[in-house]
Design a protein around this motif. Structure first.
Motif, short mmCIF file in Angstrom:
data_model
loop_
_atom_site.label_atom_id
_atom_site.label_comp_id
_atom_site.label_asym_id
_atom_site.label_seq_id
_atom_site.Cartn_x
_atom_site.Cartn_y
_atom_site.Cartn_z
N PRO A 30 0.81 -1.21 0.00
CA PRO A 30 0.00 0.00 0.00
C PRO A 30 0.84 1.26 0.00
O PRO A 30 0.44 2.29 -0.55
N PHE A 34 0.25 4.41 -2.39
CA PHE A 34 0.02 5.72 -1.81
C PHE A 34 0.91 6.77 -2.45
O PHE A 34 0.46 7.88 -2.78
N TRP A 37 -0.34 7.76 -5.85
CA TRP A 37 -1.51 8.63 -5.76
C TRP A 37 -1.13 10.01 -5.23
O TRP A 37 -1.67 11.03 -5.67
N LYS A 109 -10.63 10.71 -5.07
CA LYS A 109 -9.84 9.64 -4.44
C LYS A 109 -9.88 9.74 -2.93
O LYS A 109 -9.78 10.84 -2.35
N ILE A 111 -8.27 7.54 0.57
CA ILE A 111 -7.37 6.49 1.07
C ILE A 111 -7.64 6.31 2.56
O ILE A 111 -7.60 7.27 3.32
N PHE A 189 -7.93 1.81 -1.04
CA PHE A 189 -7.81 2.86 -2.04
C PHE A 189 -9.13 2.91 -2.82
O PHE A 189 -9.52 1.93 -3.46
N GLN A 191 -11.54 4.86 -5.54
CA GLN A 191 -11.69 5.77 -6.66
C GLN A 191 -13.17 5.99 -6.93
O GLN A 191 -13.88 5.06 -7.29
#
Length: 217
Positions: A30, A34, A37, A109, A111, A189, A191
């Motif tokens: 991850p 991250f 992104w 987005k 997270i 994550f 979207q």
């Protein structure tokens, strides 16, 4: 229908357009995704993309949340700082389990990270404190974060006192200031999609390694 309901329903959400979530070559961890992104957020001029919501639990099991700044990221550990005497500092002392949330509306987005928070020790806390701006250090040195403020004069007097201390000793630090690392063991994550067909990828730590799976919207 009341006015507040009408007002809220009139506001747009997830209006897009958004980029698609490329899932064909997901990174193994991850932390890697991250960073991908985060760089995308910076490229798209997302304001304060390092701002995140830290969620903790108090001694009575009641949740608490506030927004603060991501200080660093190493592997799958996310770093932030705070006074140990603050509400969040006391909550983490009682229960180190916590969550972090990032949300970048213009990209659609989100997270979500869950894990256990670790105090990185005196030297790390002092180093982070010295890296703060002068006024941020002044406020931290007052040592009264989260306590009731009765009179504005008390605050101004304390700030002036701390400025004087820093002018006499620019390297002054305080053991109350701590650097924390949240070691992630679950990450999602998300979207967003204008039609609500959201794409969700969850990373989870199992038997010493990262795995990932897609979740229903």
């Amino acid at each position: 229908m009341n006015n507040v309901n009408e007002l809220l329903r009139s506001l747009k959400s997830l209006s897009g357009p958004f980029l698609s979530f490329e899932r064909e070559e997901l990174p193994e961890t991850p932390g890697e995704l991250f960073l991908q992104w985060l760089n995308l957020a910076i490229e798209n001029e997302v304001k304060e993309p390092h701002a995140m919501t830290l969620s903790t639990v108090d001694a009575d099991g009641c949740p608490d949340a506030r927004v603060l700044i991501l200080k660093n990221m190493i592997g799958d550990s996310f770093y932030f700082a705070s006074s140990v005497e603050s509400r969040k500092g006391q909550q983490l002392k009682c229960n180190p389990k916590a969550a972090l949330t990032f949300y970048w509306p213009i990209l659609g987005k989100q997270i979500r990270l869950r894990g256990t928070v670790e105090d990185m020790g005196d030297e790390a806390g002092a180093a982070d404190f010295r890296d703060r701006s002068a006024e941020a250090r002044v406020v931290a040195l007052t040592g009264n974060q989260s306590r009731e403020l009765v009179r504005e004069e008390e605050l101004e007097y304390s700030l002036a006192e701390q400025r004087e201390k820093i002018s006499r000793n620019p390297d002054i630090t305080t053991l109350n200031w701590r650097l924390y690392a949240m070691n992630v063991r679950e990450a999602e994550f998300w979207q967003g999609d204008t039609n609500r067909k959201h794409t969700r990828i969850q990373y989870y730590w199992s038997e010493g390694q990262w795995n990932h799976r897609r979740l229903w919207p």
